[in-house]
Scaffold this active site. Structure first.
Site, PDB file in Angstrom:
ATOM      1  N   SER A  87       0.857  -1.181   0.000  1.00  9.91           N
ATOM      2  CA  SER A  87       0.000   0.000   0.000  1.00  9.91           C
ATOM      3  C   SER A  87       0.893   1.230   0.000  1.00  9.91           C
ATOM      4  O   SER A  87       1.522   1.542   1.020  1.00  9.91           O
ATOM      5  CB  SER A  87      -0.908   0.001   1.233  1.00  9.91           C
ATOM      6  OG  SER A  87      -1.795  -1.089   1.199  1.00  9.91           O
ATOM      7  N   LYS A 132      -7.144   0.949  -3.345  1.00 14.51           N
ATOM      8  CA  LYS A 132      -6.784   0.512  -1.990  1.00 14.51           C
ATOM      9  C   LYS A 132      -7.026   1.628  -0.970  1.00 14.51           C
ATOM     10  O   LYS A 132      -7.489   1.372   0.153  1.00 14.51           O
ATOM     11  CB  LYS A 132      -5.321   0.066  -1.938  1.00 14.51           C
ATOM     12  CG  LYS A 132      -4.827  -0.363  -0.548  1.00 14.51           C
ATOM     13  CD  LYS A 132      -5.647  -1.517   0.026  1.00 14.51           C
ATOM     14  CE  LYS A 132      -5.232  -1.882   1.445  1.00 14.51           C
ATOM     15  NZ  LYS A 132      -3.910  -2.518   1.535  1.00 14.51           N
ATOM     16  N   LYS A 143      -1.133   5.082   8.301  1.00 14.93           N
ATOM     17  CA  LYS A 143      -0.349   5.430   7.109  1.00 14.93           C
ATOM     18  C   LYS A 143      -1.271   5.580   5.906  1.00 14.93           C
ATOM     19  O   LYS A 143      -1.167   6.550   5.135  1.00 14.93           O
ATOM     20  CB  LYS A 143       0.699   4.349   6.837  1.00 14.93           C
ATOM     21  CG  LYS A 143       1.364   4.433   5.453  1.00 14.93           C
ATOM     22  CD  LYS A 143       2.319   3.278   5.228  1.00 14.93           C
ATOM     23  CE  LYS A 143       1.644   1.936   5.049  1.00 14.93           C
ATOM     24  NZ  LYS A 143       1.004   1.793   3.731  1.00 14.93           N
TER      25      LYS A 143
END
Length: 300
Positions: A99, A173, A241
């Site tokens: 990611s 994502k 994050k």
């Protein structure tokens, strides 16, 4: 064009180790590397060869899968004269399943093209359970020909969907992470309210299954909350994050996402309070801190 059977696998952590194992079990020749060597060593008895470096794992591979923790870590391993891309043979395919920010994936694709290496960004959702069982949702960005050629490789890992050109896998994502993070926080709040009101959170979860509130998060993460099982499947530090990356991208497009902003603050507070290595379902602990006077409210 077909992707061959020799796979270099870079990053064998919580999810990557299961993914490398499943590829080996499916008949691929897998050579793996991990920054913490002992995590990779555990794969030796599962048909995976272990390399001393990421470059050695990538050399002569038909495809290299990168499953590292963040954009900067991926760049450090992939780019430059001593990086993975430079070691890959022309015509091979780099598949970044980490990611990372959209712009990071797009820049990596440019670097790959300069070395005549094909590129796909293909992040996943499903956590450790999905990686272990081969049921991951795989969101791929790349040209149609390259993505279609990799379908046999992705088959042992989960369900592949090409969503558009390079970068759109990471974009998808980020959308996924906003939904997951918000859902986890909503479930944590609901169970916190139920407990304070005198109901049994375990029975509340059971009652909600199958109704409109049902979800994978209610099935899996609410159970973790009820049982106080916060062994990480998806560490909170990686959740924040991703939410922070999504908010940065939203701001770049002139968007305000108020729910996501509060969710991001809640997870950031959780990390700041020392729980970043716990599963993201442990955000319920942050709610307990807030409501006992020991935490910081996400929005005042």
């Amino acid at each position: 064009m077909q992707t061959g059977r020799r796979i270099g696998f870079v990053g064998t952590g919580i999810m990557g180790g299961h993914m490398a194992r499943r590829l080996a079990e499916a008949g691929f020749t897998v050579t793996a590397w991990n920054r913490t060597a002992q995590k990779a060593e555990a794969l030796k008895g599962q048909g995976v060869s272990i390399s001393a470096s990421a470059v050695d794992a990538a050399r002569d591979a038909d495809a290299v899968i990168c499953m590292l923790s963040s954009g900067p870590v991926c760049d450090a391993v992939l780019l430059g004269q001593g990086g993975v891309i430079a070691a890959m043979k022309p015509g091979s395919t780099l598949i970044v399943m980490s990611s990372i920010p959209v712009e990071t994936a797009q820049a990596q694709a440019v670097a790959a093209a300069e070395s005549k290496v094909r590129y796909i960004d293909a992040p996943v959702s499903g956590g450790e359970k999905g990686a272990r069982e081969g049921t991951l949702a795989i969101m791929a960005g790349g040209d149609t020909e390259t993505v279609e050629a990799t379908r046999p490789l992705f088959a042992p890992l989960g369900r592949l969907t090409r969503v558009g050109p390079v970068g759109t896998g990471e974009l998808t994502k980020l959308a996924n992470q906003l939904i997951v993070a918000s859902n986890i926080c909503a479930v944590a709040e609901a169970l916190t309210l139920a407990k304070r009101g005198g109901a049994d959170p375990a029975r509340v979860r059971e009652a909600l299954l199958g109704g409109f509130a049902d979800s994978t998060v209610l099935k899996q993460h609410a159970l973790r909350m009820v049982e106080s099982d916060f062994q990480p499947g998806g560490p909170a530090k990686y959740q924040v994050k991703d939410t922070s990356t999504a908010l940065s991208l939203a701001r770049a497009h002139g968007l305000t996402l108020p729910v996501a902003e509060n969710v991001d603050r809640l997870f950031q507070a959780m990390v700041d309070n020392g729980d970043g290595d716990l599963d993201h379902s442990a955000v319920i602990l942050e709610l307990e801190r807030i409501n006992s006077g020991g935490g910081t409210r996400p929005a005042e």
